[in-house]
Design a protein around this motif. Structure first.
Motif, PDB file in Angstrom:
ATOM      1  N   PHE A  68     -33.691   8.819  14.386  1.00 26.18           N
ATOM      2  CA  PHE A  68     -34.121   8.317  15.690  1.00 26.18           C
ATOM      3  C   PHE A  68     -32.926   7.653  16.349  1.00 26.18           C
ATOM      4  CE2 PHE A  68     -38.015   8.301  13.222  1.00 26.18           C
ATOM      5  CZ  PHE A  68     -38.948   8.784  14.113  1.00 26.18           C
ATOM      6  N   ARG A  69     -32.585   8.068  17.552  1.00 22.27           N
ATOM      7  CA  ARG A  69     -31.506   7.428  18.302  1.00 22.27           C
ATOM      8  C   ARG A  69     -32.152   6.543  19.361  1.00 22.27           C
ATOM      9  NH1 ARG A  69     -27.412  11.414  19.850  1.00 22.27           N
ATOM     10  NH2 ARG A  69     -26.603  10.843  17.824  1.00 22.27           N
ATOM     11  N   GLN A  70     -31.828   5.265  19.364  1.00 22.12           N
ATOM     12  CA  GLN A  70     -32.361   4.228  20.247  1.00 22.12           C
ATOM     13  C   GLN A  70     -33.895   4.213  20.262  1.00 22.12           C
ATOM     14  OE1 GLN A  70     -30.453   4.903  24.027  1.00 22.12           O
ATOM     15  NE2 GLN A  70     -28.580   3.897  23.341  1.00 22.12           N
ATOM     16  N   PRO A  71     -34.500   3.971  19.090  1.00 17.09           N
ATOM     17  CA  PRO A  71     -35.961   3.933  19.027  1.00 17.09           C
ATOM     18  C   PRO A  71     -36.488   2.568  19.460  1.00 17.09           C
ATOM     19  CG  PRO A  71     -35.090   3.500  16.888  1.00 17.09           C
ATOM     20  CD  PRO A  71     -33.909   3.770  17.781  1.00 17.09           C
ATOM     21  N   LYS A  72     -37.784   2.507  19.643  1.00 20.64           N
ATOM     22  CA  LYS A  72     -38.457   1.225  19.885  1.00 20.64           C
ATOM     23  C   LYS A  72     -39.021   0.794  18.535  1.00 20.64           C
ATOM     24  CE  LYS A  72     -39.484   2.314  24.636  1.00 20.64           C
ATOM     25  NZ  LYS A  72     -40.513   2.545  25.637  1.00 20.64           N
ATOM     26  N   VAL A  73     -38.656  -0.396  18.107  1.00 22.04           N
ATOM     27  CA  VAL A  73     -39.029  -0.869  16.779  1.00 22.04           C
ATOM     28  C   VAL A  73     -39.838  -2.155  16.917  1.00 22.04           C
ATOM     29  CG1 VAL A  73     -38.157  -1.661  14.555  1.00 22.04           C
ATOM     30  CG2 VAL A  73     -36.953   0.131  15.779  1.00 22.04           C
ATOM     31  N   HIS A  74     -40.967  -2.215  16.206  1.00 14.88           N
ATOM     32  CA  HIS A  74     -41.810  -3.411  16.144  1.00 14.88           C
ATOM     33  C   HIS A  74     -41.979  -3.768  14.674  1.00 14.88           C
ATOM     34  CE1 HIS A  74     -43.067  -3.435  20.393  1.00 14.88           C
ATOM     35  NE2 HIS A  74     -42.855  -2.140  20.291  1.00 14.88           N
ATOM     36  N   VAL A  75     -41.873  -5.072  14.376  1.00 11.98           N
ATOM     37  CA  VAL A  75     -41.866  -5.526  12.990  1.00 11.98           C
ATOM     38  C   VAL A  75     -42.833  -6.680  12.794  1.00 11.98           C
ATOM     39  CG1 VAL A  75     -40.413  -6.510  11.182  1.00 11.98           C
ATOM     40  CG2 VAL A  75     -39.448  -4.866  12.762  1.00 11.98           C
ATOM     41  N   SER A  76     -43.513  -6.677  11.653  1.00  5.56           N
ATOM     42  CA  SER A  76     -44.289  -7.817  11.205  1.00  5.56           C
ATOM     43  C   SER A  76     -43.795  -8.146   9.802  1.00  5.56           C
ATOM     44  CB  SER A  76     -45.779  -7.503  11.187  1.00  5.56           C
ATOM     45  OG  SER A  76     -46.480  -8.575  10.603  1.00  5.56           O
ATOM     46  N   ALA A  77     -42.980  -9.189   9.703  1.00  5.25           N
ATOM     47  CA  ALA A  77     -42.389  -9.541   8.417  1.00  5.25           C
ATOM     48  C   ALA A  77     -43.439 -10.051   7.434  1.00  5.25           C
ATOM     49  CB  ALA A  77     -41.305 -10.595   8.609  1.00  5.25           C
ATOM     50  N   ALA A  78     -44.473 -10.707   7.935  1.00  8.26           N
ATOM     51  CA  ALA A  78     -45.503 -11.271   7.050  1.00  8.26           C
ATOM     52  C   ALA A  78     -46.262 -10.172   6.316  1.00  8.26           C
ATOM     53  CB  ALA A  78     -46.466 -12.130   7.857  1.00  8.26           C
ATOM     54  N   SER A  79     -46.583  -9.088   6.993  1.00 10.47           N
ATOM     55  CA  SER A  79     -47.343  -8.013   6.354  1.00 10.47           C
ATOM     56  C   SER A  79     -46.467  -6.827   5.947  1.00 10.47           C
ATOM     57  CB  SER A  79     -48.449  -7.524   7.286  1.00 10.47           C
ATOM     58  OG  SER A  79     -47.878  -6.995   8.467  1.00 10.47           O
ATOM     59  N   ASN A  80     -45.146  -6.951   6.096  1.00  7.15           N
ATOM     60  CA  ASN A  80     -44.198  -5.901   5.732  1.00  7.15           C
ATOM     61  C   ASN A  80     -44.558  -4.586   6.419  1.00  7.15           C
ATOM     62  OD1 ASN A  80     -41.945  -4.849   4.533  1.00  7.15           O
ATOM     63  ND2 ASN A  80     -42.961  -4.417   2.580  1.00  7.15           N
ATOM     64  N   THR A  81     -44.777  -4.660   7.727  1.00  4.22           N
ATOM     65  CA  THR A  81     -45.196  -3.508   8.512  1.00  4.22           C
ATOM     66  C   THR A  81     -44.168  -3.238   9.600  1.00  4.22           C
ATOM     67  OG1 THR A  81     -47.489  -4.126   8.139  1.00  4.22           O
ATOM     68  CG2 THR A  81     -47.068  -2.556   9.900  1.00  4.22           C
ATOM     69  N   TYR A  82     -43.815  -1.961   9.751  1.00 13.16           N
ATOM     70  CA  TYR A  82     -42.866  -1.544  10.770  1.00 13.16           C
ATOM     71  C   TYR A  82     -43.487  -0.428  11.594  1.00 13.16           C
ATOM     72  CZ  TYR A  82     -39.563  -3.883   7.698  1.00 13.16           C
ATOM     73  OH  TYR A  82     -38.924  -4.802   6.926  1.00 13.16           O
ATOM     74  N   ALA A  83     -43.272  -0.466  12.895  1.00 14.83           N
ATOM     75  CA  ALA A  83     -43.694   0.611  13.783  1.00 14.83           C
ATOM     76  C   ALA A  83     -42.451   1.097  14.512  1.00 14.83           C
ATOM     77  CB  ALA A  83     -44.741   0.124  14.766  1.00 14.83           C
ATOM     78  N   ILE A  84     -42.127   2.360  14.312  1.00 20.03           N
ATOM     79  CA  ILE A  84     -40.948   2.960  14.929  1.00 20.03           C
ATOM     80  C   ILE A  84     -41.424   4.144  15.738  1.00 20.03           C
ATOM     81  CG2 ILE A  84     -38.745   4.094  14.502  1.00 20.03           C
ATOM     82  CD1 ILE A  84     -38.776   2.618  11.773  1.00 20.03           C
TER      83      ILE A  84
END
Length: 157
Positions: A68-84
């Motif tokens: 992925f080049r320049q993706p939109k990334v969302h992170v939740s460190a508490a639940s170890n969840t990533y949305a790319i």
């Protein structure tokens, strides 16, 4: 007016008598509405946007990389969840090797070693084939003119 055309138009009419002719407009929904739904789902998961992510590489078991080049990334460190999300391309590991060496884990390093070994074996095989074959141009034994004259004699006889 042509009576055949008139009958054809009356047969194709999908409206009741006296109703005006109307052109049906198709309303195209903007992509922003889908983006709002996605943002709502991400908020429910308590994900936070991470700016300044330049690229994301996902190493697959087949030896390919989802890049992925320049993706939109969302992170939740508490639940170890990533949305790319973004536009992803499936590429071979060899295409990205110089830039991703620092990203490779132990599993990927093993697949990279196997890939390098197979490349060396194929290069060695090509070198062996090149050594077997003569690269020199063979000497001309006969003249082409004499051979063509003989062929014409055989076809006329």
């Amino acid at each position: 007016m042509n009576p055949e055309k008139l009958a054809k138009l009356q047969a194709n009419a999908n409206r009741s008598k006296g109703a005006p002719r109307r052109v049906v407009k198709k309303v195209h929904r903007p992509v922003a509405q889908d983006d709002r739904k996605l943002q709502g789902a991400l908020e429910k998961l308590a994900l936070v946007a991470q700016p300044y992510v330049e690229e994301v590489n996902m190493f697959l078991e087949e030896g390919t990389v989802l890049h992925f080049r320049q993706p939109k990334v969302h992170v939740s460190a508490a639940s170890n969840t990533y949305a790319i999300y973004g536009r992803g391309e499936e590429k071979e590991l060899t295409e990205l090797v110089p830039g991703i060496l620092n990203q490779l884990g132990p599993d990927s390093l093993a697949s990279l070693r196997k890939l390098a070994e197979s490349y060396q074996q194929s290069a060695a095989g090509q070198a062996a084939l090149a050594a077997e074959g003569d690269d020199e141009v063979p000497d001309l034994v006969e003249s082409f003119e004499e051979a063509s004259i003989e062929e014409t004699k055989e076809t006329t006889a």
